[in-house]
Design an enzyme around this catalytic site. Structure first.
Site, PDB file in Angstrom:
ATOM      1  N   CYS A 120     -19.904  -4.705  30.626  1.00 24.38           N
ATOM      2  CA  CYS A 120     -18.811  -4.008  29.968  1.00 24.38           C
ATOM      3  C   CYS A 120     -18.013  -3.237  31.020  1.00 24.38           C
ATOM      4  O   CYS A 120     -18.573  -2.758  32.001  1.00 24.38           O
ATOM      5  CB  CYS A 120     -19.251  -3.018  28.903  1.00 24.38           C
ATOM      6  SG  CYS A 120     -20.198  -3.731  27.576  1.00 24.38           S
ATOM      7  N   ARG A 175     -17.157  -8.091  34.181  1.00 27.41           N
ATOM      8  CA  ARG A 175     -18.256  -7.290  33.621  1.00 27.41           C
ATOM      9  C   ARG A 175     -18.504  -7.609  32.146  1.00 27.41           C
ATOM     10  O   ARG A 175     -19.441  -7.086  31.544  1.00 27.41           O
ATOM     11  CB  ARG A 175     -17.932  -5.804  33.766  1.00 27.41           C
ATOM     12  CG  ARG A 175     -17.806  -5.357  35.201  1.00 27.41           C
ATOM     13  CD  ARG A 175     -17.543  -3.885  35.253  1.00 27.41           C
ATOM     14  NE  ARG A 175     -18.701  -3.142  34.851  1.00 27.41           N
ATOM     15  CZ  ARG A 175     -19.540  -2.541  35.686  1.00 27.41           C
ATOM     16  NH1 ARG A 175     -19.320  -2.597  36.973  1.00 27.41           N
ATOM     17  NH2 ARG A 175     -20.580  -1.886  35.248  1.00 27.41           N
ATOM     18  N   TRP A 203     -19.253  -6.749  26.763  1.00 25.21           N
ATOM     19  CA  TRP A 203     -20.330  -7.747  26.815  1.00 25.21           C
ATOM     20  C   TRP A 203     -21.323  -7.283  25.765  1.00 25.21           C
ATOM     21  O   TRP A 203     -21.965  -6.250  25.915  1.00 25.21           O
ATOM     22  CB  TRP A 203     -20.966  -7.755  28.205  1.00 25.21           C
ATOM     23  CG  TRP A 203     -22.002  -8.823  28.382  1.00 25.21           C
ATOM     24  CD1 TRP A 203     -21.804 -10.095  28.796  1.00 25.21           C
ATOM     25  CD2 TRP A 203     -23.416  -8.686  28.166  1.00 25.21           C
ATOM     26  NE1 TRP A 203     -23.005 -10.764  28.849  1.00 25.21           N
ATOM     27  CE2 TRP A 203     -24.006  -9.923  28.460  1.00 25.21           C
ATOM     28  CE3 TRP A 203     -24.239  -7.638  27.739  1.00 25.21           C
ATOM     29  CZ2 TRP A 203     -25.372 -10.157  28.359  1.00 25.21           C
ATOM     30  CZ3 TRP A 203     -25.604  -7.871  27.632  1.00 25.21           C
ATOM     31  CH2 TRP A 203     -26.153  -9.128  27.950  1.00 25.21           C
ATOM     32  N   ASN A 230     -20.350   2.168  27.775  1.00 30.32           N
ATOM     33  CA  ASN A 230     -21.220   1.162  28.395  1.00 30.32           C
ATOM     34  C   ASN A 230     -22.648   1.670  28.302  1.00 30.32           C
ATOM     35  O   ASN A 230     -22.875   2.864  28.467  1.00 30.32           O
ATOM     36  CB  ASN A 230     -20.887   0.976  29.881  1.00 30.32           C
ATOM     37  CG  ASN A 230     -19.574   0.259  30.091  1.00 30.32           C
ATOM     38  OD1 ASN A 230     -18.962  -0.202  29.136  1.00 30.32           O
ATOM     39  ND2 ASN A 230     -19.141   0.189  31.329  1.00 30.32           N
ATOM     40  N   GLY A 231     -23.585   0.769  28.106  1.00 31.76           N
ATOM     41  CA  GLY A 231     -24.988   1.186  28.031  1.00 31.76           C
ATOM     42  C   GLY A 231     -25.541   0.918  26.649  1.00 31.76           C
ATOM     43  O   GLY A 231     -24.945   0.184  25.852  1.00 31.76           O
ATOM     44  N   GLU A 250     -32.734 -20.893  43.706  1.00 32.82           N
ATOM     45  CA  GLU A 250     -31.375 -20.356  43.660  1.00 32.82           C
ATOM     46  C   GLU A 250     -30.357 -21.463  43.348  1.00 32.82           C
ATOM     47  O   GLU A 250     -29.414 -21.256  42.579  1.00 32.82           O
ATOM     48  CB  GLU A 250     -31.067 -19.649  44.985  1.00 32.82           C
ATOM     49  CG  GLU A 250     -29.656 -19.116  45.158  1.00 32.82           C
ATOM     50  CD  GLU A 250     -29.224 -18.057  44.141  1.00 32.82           C
ATOM     51  OE1 GLU A 250     -30.064 -17.578  43.360  1.00 32.82           O
ATOM     52  OE2 GLU A 250     -28.031 -17.732  44.120  1.00 32.82           O
ATOM     53  N   LYS A 256     -27.893 -21.340  40.139  1.00 29.93           N
ATOM     54  CA  LYS A 256     -26.431 -21.443  40.232  1.00 29.93           C
ATOM     55  C   LYS A 256     -25.935 -22.510  39.263  1.00 29.93           C
ATOM     56  O   LYS A 256     -24.973 -22.300  38.545  1.00 29.93           O
ATOM     57  CB  LYS A 256     -25.977 -21.812  41.658  1.00 29.93           C
ATOM     58  CG  LYS A 256     -26.041 -20.740  42.695  1.00 29.93           C
ATOM     59  CD  LYS A 256     -25.060 -19.607  42.527  1.00 29.93           C
ATOM     60  CE  LYS A 256     -25.576 -18.502  41.692  1.00 29.93           C
ATOM     61  NZ  LYS A 256     -26.352 -17.448  42.225  1.00 29.93           N
ATOM     62  N   GLU A 262     -26.353 -21.439  35.423  1.00 29.02           N
ATOM     63  CA  GLU A 262     -25.544 -20.335  34.896  1.00 29.02           C
ATOM     64  C   GLU A 262     -24.065 -20.667  34.783  1.00 29.02           C
ATOM     65  O   GLU A 262     -23.379 -20.124  33.931  1.00 29.02           O
ATOM     66  CB  GLU A 262     -25.780 -19.032  35.663  1.00 29.02           C
ATOM     67  CG  GLU A 262     -25.339 -19.016  37.081  1.00 29.02           C
ATOM     68  CD  GLU A 262     -25.697 -17.711  37.786  1.00 29.02           C
ATOM     69  OE1 GLU A 262     -25.836 -16.673  37.141  1.00 29.02           O
ATOM     70  OE2 GLU A 262     -25.830 -17.745  39.026  1.00 29.02           O
ATOM     71  N   HIS A 321     -47.813 -31.891  39.971  1.00 28.72           N
ATOM     72  CA  HIS A 321     -48.747 -31.256  39.034  1.00 28.72           C
ATOM     73  C   HIS A 321     -48.124 -31.070  37.648  1.00 28.72           C
ATOM     74  O   HIS A 321     -48.578 -30.241  36.867  1.00 28.72           O
ATOM     75  CB  HIS A 321     -49.212 -29.906  39.592  1.00 28.72           C
ATOM     76  CG  HIS A 321     -49.963 -30.049  40.873  1.00 28.72           C
ATOM     77  ND1 HIS A 321     -51.252 -30.519  40.939  1.00 28.72           N
ATOM     78  CD2 HIS A 321     -49.578 -29.839  42.155  1.00 28.72           C
ATOM     79  CE1 HIS A 321     -51.644 -30.570  42.202  1.00 28.72           C
ATOM     80  NE2 HIS A 321     -50.636 -30.163  42.963  1.00 28.72           N
ATOM     81  N   LYS A 381     -21.354  -9.728  35.117  1.00 27.97           N
ATOM     82  CA  LYS A 381     -21.808  -9.223  36.413  1.00 27.97           C
ATOM     83  C   LYS A 381     -22.467  -7.873  36.181  1.00 27.97           C
ATOM     84  O   LYS A 381     -22.015  -7.105  35.331  1.00 27.97           O
ATOM     85  CB  LYS A 381     -20.571  -9.061  37.293  1.00 27.97           C
ATOM     86  CG  LYS A 381     -20.857  -8.851  38.739  1.00 27.97           C
ATOM     87  CD  LYS A 381     -20.844 -10.165  39.454  1.00 27.97           C
ATOM     88  CE  LYS A 381     -21.177 -10.014  40.912  1.00 27.97           C
ATOM     89  NZ  LYS A 381     -21.846 -11.226  41.397  1.00 27.97           N
TER      90      LYS A 381
HETATM   91  C1  F6R Z   1     -26.940 -14.793  39.500  1.00 26.67           C
HETATM   92  C2  F6R Z   1     -26.699 -13.375  39.465  1.00 26.67           C
HETATM   93  C3  F6R Z   1     -27.744 -12.501  38.868  1.00 26.67           C
HETATM   94  C4  F6R Z   1     -27.917 -11.240  39.725  1.00 26.67           C
HETATM   95  C5  F6R Z   1     -28.888 -10.265  39.045  1.00 26.67           C
HETATM   96  C6  F6R Z   1     -29.144  -9.050  39.913  1.00 26.67           C
HETATM   97  O1  F6R Z   1     -25.887 -15.487  40.081  1.00 26.67           O
HETATM   98  O2  F6R Z   1     -25.686 -12.910  39.888  1.00 26.67           O
HETATM   99  O3  F6R Z   1     -28.949 -13.162  38.721  1.00 26.67           O
HETATM  100  O4  F6R Z   1     -28.383 -11.612  40.977  1.00 26.67           O
HETATM  101  O5  F6R Z   1     -28.353  -9.867  37.825  1.00 26.67           O
HETATM  102  O6  F6R Z   1     -27.965  -8.378  40.194  1.00 26.67           O
HETATM  103  P1  F6R Z   1     -27.877  -7.334  41.374  1.00 26.67           P
HETATM  104  O7  F6R Z   1     -28.061  -8.077  42.648  1.00 26.67           O
HETATM  105  O8  F6R Z   1     -26.516  -6.729  41.256  1.00 26.67           O
HETATM  106  O9  F6R Z   1     -28.975  -6.344  41.158  1.00 26.67           O
END
Ligand code: F6R
Length: 599
Positions: free
Chosen positions: A2, A27, A74, A100-101, A472, A476, A479, A495, A594
């Protein structure tokens, strides 16, 4: 998670708030709204969907004023729709809030307020705050907010206005908020990106602080009413850094930035073959390191384990922050806790750091966002200097985290009085060049993406230090393209996951020429024998694996410790191109936002 922006001043307020929201869209983007005070009335416009939907609303053309708050959401409580969008009103529509929260005791508060006659219209926890402020209001908004917040449990970043007082009240507990200082104007925001083109002077609010903001001034207190003097910080980020700079998406821009931002992570930190970090550490006393993080940062932590154990010769454990915080972990006197986070605001990682601190352990952080909560909580830390990461899927932060972990490992080794391997420092200096070579393959990778974009599943396999790269790569892809993908240690595949292999299953191998090479080759043959379709990231001079794989991405050879950086970039590009070819808005993947500032 948010985004909040608020403004008090003489500028044209609607475009200012909308532009701020646009910058915060990463966000959250399921609904958005604006509330502006004009002629002693609160004018509210809300809309389900992205900010572009809100901006189209003709009502916005008719509003002007000097005070306003806005929010991009969000969803946590209540589905994404217009009623649940922020800002929220009290019953009389004289108080408006953005939040937010999560208000954890909202059920109890709702029951109480409803008994007292408040009509709560949304399914959100946030609306409760507007009604609580209304309950306590008797002519002074600040006092009412303080009383309201005493009833609230949970996390909040709040901006609150009413129809009669020329001020914005902001308060913070657990959700980031900053005050931006201008000339005859002030801003509030959950993130500097929202206000960077207006001011670079900001104040970071800390937990349990409340601020009263007028056009010319601000005053900050804690929730007990004690006045607090705060430092004004100068933001180093530039406006260009938060623009797409000609790229179709932020994610692509950030992938391409990696060769440069890694130079920033390294800048000033290697001098005369010595590692310079300002860390408050007695390295000889460290018996064990625990790294805690979430998501992509957790993958960097797994790579960090390999690097630190090898170079610094200290055992390392890696823990999801969300697990660490609730496990009552055994922490001993000479343990060191490292928290890794791009945003520095991830709720679980903050809680993990607090848990570690409650056990009086040394804590350090590896963080991108300067001044963020985790950076302030820990004893000392290493900043990534990667610049703002706006793409929801983390890319450049990941590679800069690995570089920082390597610097940290070398630093610990050096401080322990052990000899540093100069070759690794030389290799670090040519890493940006090698990254550029990988980036040149983007078009080639897009062609492979075209072939596989309609696949339903992907398997990613790697070994040793490149197993987390497989994790990773899979993260990627899922998501941003919504294709199911799993990462596995290549040898574990037999396995269980091998049962999934058939002619429809693309299997991505991360297979640099290191000590795992021959074993990986065997694993590839096992996949090929079952008609799996192999895509392999291999080294340039490799003439064996290309015969087994259907498609290859050739990348320059580097030291094992740096190979995850070189290898992940081609997988970031693969995920990006698949998602883009599927027509997905890569910067706004569904359900994601994010910076996960809620538990
Ligand atoms: C994946 C991604 C998330 C963040 C996770 C931690 O692409 O961006 O998995 O890595 O939410 O976020 P930070 O690094 O900001 O603590």
């Amino acid at each position: 998670m948010c985004g909040i922006i608020g403004y008090i001043g003489n500028k044209n307020i609607v475009p200012l708030l909308l532009n701020g929201l646009k910058k915060l869209e990463y966000r959250g983007y399921d609904s958005a709204g604006i509330c502006i005070v004009s002629n002693n009335r609160l004018h509210l416009v809300k809309k389900k969907g992205e900010i572009s939907q809100l901006a189209k609303n003709p009502e916005l053309n008719e509003i002007n004023g000097n005070i306003g708050i806005a929010h991009t959401r969000w969803a946590t409580h209540g589905e994404p729709n217009k009623i649940n969008a922020h800002p929220h009103f009290d019953c009389k529509k004289e108080i408006a809030i953005v939040h937010n929260g999560i208000i954890e005791n909202y059920h109890a508060l709702k029951e109480l307020l409803e008994k007292e006659g408040h009509k709560i219209v949304s399914d959100t926890d946030s609306e409760i705050v507007a009604h609580l402020v209304e309950k306590f209001y008797s002519g002074n908004l600040e006092n009412a907010v303080i009383k309201a917040l005493k009833c609230v449990e949970g996390a909040f970043g709040l901006a609150i206005i009413n129809n009669s007082e020329e001020k914005i009240i902001v308060a913070r507990r657990g959700s980031p908020l900053i005050i931006g200082i201008g000339k005859n104007e002030m801003f509030v925001a959950s993130d500097v990106a929202a206000i960077l083109n207006h001011t670079k002077k900001v104040i970071y609010l800390h937990d349990n602080e409340i601020a009263v903001i007028t056009k010319q001034d601000y005053s900050i207190k804690n929730l007990e009413g004690k006045q607090i003097d705060k430092k004004i910080c100068e933001i180093k980020w530039t406006v260009d850094q938060i623009e797409k700079g000609g790229f179709k998406h932020f994610m692509l821009k950030e992938i391409f930035e990696q060769s440069n931002v890694i130079k920033n992570t390294l800048r000033g930190r290697i001098k005369d073959s010595k590692i310079k970090l300002t860390l408050n550490l007695n390295t000889n006393l460290i018996n064990r390191i625990i790294i805690t993080a979430c998501g992509t940062s957790w993958h960097a932590a797994l790579i960090g384990k390999h690097i630190i154990e090898k170079i610094a010769e200290i055992p390392v454990e890696v823990d999801y922050a969300s697990e660490f915080r609730y496990r009552n972990p055994i922490i001993k006197e000479n343990d060191l806790i490292i928290a890794i986070s791009q945003s520095g605001e991830t709720a679980d990682t903050i809680a993990a750091v607090k848990e570690a601190k409650s056990k009086r352990t040394k804590t350090i952080s590896i963080i991108n966002v300067v001044g963020s909560t985790i950076a302030r909580e820990v004893d000392s830390g290493v900043y990534l200097h990667a610049g703002p990461e706006i793409g929801v899927a983390s890319t450049k932060a990941f590679t800069c985290q690995i570089v920082s972990l390597l610097l940290l490992a070398l630093f610990i080794r050096q401080e322990k009085g052990l000899r540093l391997d100069k070759k690794i420092l030389q290799e670090l200096s040519i890493l940006p060049k090698k990254i550029k070579q990988v980036l040149k393959k983007s078009d080639e990778i897009r062609k492979v993406a075209e072939k596989f974009k309609d696949s339903k599943n992907f398997l990613y396999l790697g070994r040793g230090i490149n197993f987390p790269v497989a994790l990773e790569g899979a993260l990627k892809l899922k998501e941003i393209s919504y294709i199911h993908a799993e990462g596995y240690p290549a040898a574990e595949m037999k396995h269980g996951p091998i049962a999934l292999i058939d002619e429809n299953m693309p299997v991505v191998f991360v297979s640099p020429k290191d000590h795992t090479y021959e074993k990986i080759l065997n694993n590839m043959e096992e996949i090929k024998a079952r008609k799996g379709r192999i895509i392999a990231v291999i080294n340039e001079e490799d003439e064996k694996l290309n015969k087994v794989a259907e498609d290859i991405f050739r990348v320059p050879k580097t030291r094992a410790e740096l190979s995850p950086i070189i290898n992940i970039i081609s997988l970031q590009l693969l995920a990006y191109h698949i998602a883009d070819l599927k027509g997905i808005d890569v910067d706004k993947p569904r359900n994601l936002a994010k910076s996960v500032t809620v538990e």
